[in-house]
Design an enzyme around this catalytic site. Structure first.
Site, short mmCIF file in Angstrom:
data_model
loop_
_atom_site.label_atom_id
_atom_site.label_comp_id
_atom_site.label_asym_id
_atom_site.label_seq_id
_atom_site.Cartn_x
_atom_site.Cartn_y
_atom_site.Cartn_z
N THR A 101 43.82 34.71 48.84
CA THR A 101 43.11 35.13 50.05
C THR A 101 41.63 35.18 49.70
O THR A 101 41.22 36.00 48.87
CB THR A 101 43.57 36.54 50.51
OG1 THR A 101 44.96 36.50 50.76
CG2 THR A 101 42.83 36.97 51.77
N LYS B 77 44.45 34.24 58.48
CA LYS B 77 44.85 35.40 57.67
C LYS B 77 43.94 36.61 57.93
O LYS B 77 44.42 37.72 58.16
CB LYS B 77 44.80 34.98 56.19
CG LYS B 77 44.80 36.08 55.19
CD LYS B 77 46.18 36.47 54.76
CE LYS B 77 46.12 37.67 53.82
NZ LYS B 77 47.40 38.22 53.53
N LYS C 118 40.01 44.76 51.12
CA LYS C 118 39.47 43.44 50.74
C LYS C 118 39.48 42.50 51.96
O LYS C 118 38.50 41.83 52.26
CB LYS C 118 40.32 42.85 49.61
CG LYS C 118 39.94 41.42 49.27
CD LYS C 118 40.96 40.71 48.37
CE LYS C 118 40.68 39.22 48.35
NZ LYS C 118 41.63 38.43 47.60
P1 NAD Z 1 46.58 39.78 40.61
O1 NAD Z 1 45.28 40.38 40.23
O2 NAD Z 1 47.84 40.47 40.27
O3 NAD Z 1 46.68 38.28 40.01
C1 NAD Z 1 45.60 37.41 39.87
C2 NAD Z 1 45.80 36.67 38.55
O4 NAD Z 1 44.76 35.69 38.42
C3 NAD Z 1 45.71 37.58 37.32
O5 NAD Z 1 46.90 37.43 36.54
C4 NAD Z 1 44.48 37.07 36.58
O6 NAD Z 1 44.59 37.17 35.16
C5 NAD Z 1 44.43 35.63 37.04
N1 NAD Z 1 43.11 35.01 36.89
C6 NAD Z 1 41.90 35.49 37.28
N2 NAD Z 1 40.92 34.60 36.97
C7 NAD Z 1 41.54 33.54 36.38
C8 NAD Z 1 41.09 32.32 35.83
N3 NAD Z 1 39.79 32.01 35.80
N4 NAD Z 1 41.99 31.47 35.29
C9 NAD Z 1 43.32 31.78 35.31
N5 NAD Z 1 43.82 32.93 35.81
C10 NAD Z 1 42.93 33.80 36.33
O7 NAD Z 1 46.48 39.54 42.19
P2 NAD Z 1 47.69 39.29 43.22
O8 NAD Z 1 48.14 40.59 43.80
O9 NAD Z 1 48.67 38.36 42.59
O10 NAD Z 1 46.90 38.53 44.38
C11 NAD Z 1 46.50 37.18 44.26
C12 NAD Z 1 45.93 36.74 45.59
O11 NAD Z 1 46.92 36.89 46.61
C13 NAD Z 1 44.70 37.55 46.04
O12 NAD Z 1 43.78 36.68 46.63
C14 NAD Z 1 45.30 38.53 47.04
O13 NAD Z 1 44.36 38.95 48.02
C15 NAD Z 1 46.39 37.69 47.67
N6 NAD Z 1 47.49 38.46 48.27
C16 NAD Z 1 48.05 39.49 47.60
C17 NAD Z 1 49.09 40.21 48.18
C18 NAD Z 1 49.74 41.36 47.45
O14 NAD Z 1 50.50 42.10 48.09
N7 NAD Z 1 49.51 41.53 46.15
C19 NAD Z 1 49.56 39.85 49.46
C20 NAD Z 1 49.00 38.76 50.11
C21 NAD Z 1 47.95 38.07 49.50
#
Ligand code: NAD
Length: 299
Positions: free
Chosen positions: A94, A169, A244
């Protein structure tokens, strides 16, 4: 079946990558966290030592990263230089609409295919393969992305051109925040007026005050036993995540000139709840702020 590079194996990406493996795809996994890569390997993916190594030789690249700055950096410095011409990119993070359009149009100019495909549904839907994808990009790129997204979700909807997935979204989540706050205010007022909350639910859920926030995600305990309100507001969908999305909506409103006064108010209220310790609580927990019991319950 495709060879897919998966970059960003956090709370969401971990389950999504596992579902691609289950569907028979080859998955090359990369994350900055070694533990996240190890978990992906347990789920049947192969480990990559860098994003560039994951992308080399892949038919498609899925990214699930925290925010726009991560998506811009990963595509510009790692994915573009190592992907073969025509590779399909699916960014499921997102992020802000401007970054999605910028990265997507750079990809297309360089001869790649790109869709922005943010999701609705949380960690449980990511592991269960029941996410909803809102997809922006050219029709042909959407059609190529569809079978990959279907391995991770229950609904895949083409919203329009590049950035339209992100636009859908943030508009949806701004509306969700507004209806949730309104529903919480109504329940809090009902209580002050001595009206039984269950009675209020029975009436309003069948009357013109009905919304998804009331009938699928009721913010007070009782009427719908499965909602976070019945589990001490354990998320679910955390307040920090909602905040966010509301910030993204306000940035988009400002850059597009849209007037969103209720969206602005919703952002301010969620920022206050976040500051008062609600960041990790479910977003429906804002009920406790509005009925005045949050600080007490949080002592
Ligand atoms: P998270 O922080 O758990 O996971 C993100 C991952 O990206 C981490 O493991 C981090 O180490 C990795 N990362 C960051 N920079 C990186 C790079 N340069 N190279 C490789 N890996 C890298 O976040 P999440 O909860 O999995 O959310 C991910 C996305 O999904 C976000 O944009 C969030 O807004 C969206 N989202 C989350 C949810 C939820 O309920 N968690 C729901 C809908 C959408």
């Amino acid at each position: 079946m495709a060879m897919i590079a998966f970059i960003g194996l956090g709370n969401m990406g971990s389950g999504m990558a596992a579902n691609l493996v289950k569907a028979g795809h080859g998955v090359k996994a990369f994350d900055l966290s070694d533990a996240a890569i190890a978990q992906a390997v347990e789920h049947g993916a192969s480990a990559a030592a860098s994003a560039m190594e994951a992308v080399t030789g892949a038919d498609a690249v899925v990214t699930m990263l925290p925010a726009g700055k991560h998506v811009r950096a990963v595509y510009e410095s790692q994915v573009f230089p190592s992907a073969a011409p025509g590779t399909l990119f699916l960014d499921c993070s997102t992020i802000d609409v401007d970054s999605a359009r910028h990265v997507g149009s750079s990809a297309v100019e360089k001869g790649f295919r790109f869709v922005d495909a943010p999701v609705s549904g949380g960690v449980a839907a990511a592991s269960g393969g029941t996410l909803t994808f809102m997809v922006g990009g050219a029709e042909a790129h959407f059609q190529a992305a569809q079978p990959i997204l279907e391995a991770m979700g229950k609904a895949v909807i083409h919203a329009g051109d590049l950035g339209a997935g992100q636009a859908a979204k943030i508009c949806n989540n701004m509306l969700l925040a507004i209806t949730m706050i309104g529903t919480c205010e109504a329940f809090a007022l009902a209580e002050k007026l001595g009206l039984d909350q269950r009675k209020f639910y029975d009436i309003s859920s069948k009357a013109s005050g009905q919304s998804w926030s009331m009938t699928s995600y009721c913010p007070v305990p009782g009427p719908i036993p499965t909602t976070p309100a019945n589990k001490g507001y354990k998320p679910g969908f955390a307040t920090a995540m909602m905040l966010k999305d509301l910030k993204l909506a306000q940035d988009a409103a400002q850059s597009s000139g849209a007037s969103t006064p209720l969206g602005a108010q919703a952002e301010a209220l969620y920022a206050m709840f976040d500051n008062l310790g609600g960041a990790d609580a479910d977003f429906s927990g804002i009920y406790k702020l509005l009925d005045g019991s949050w600080s007490k319950s949080n002592d």
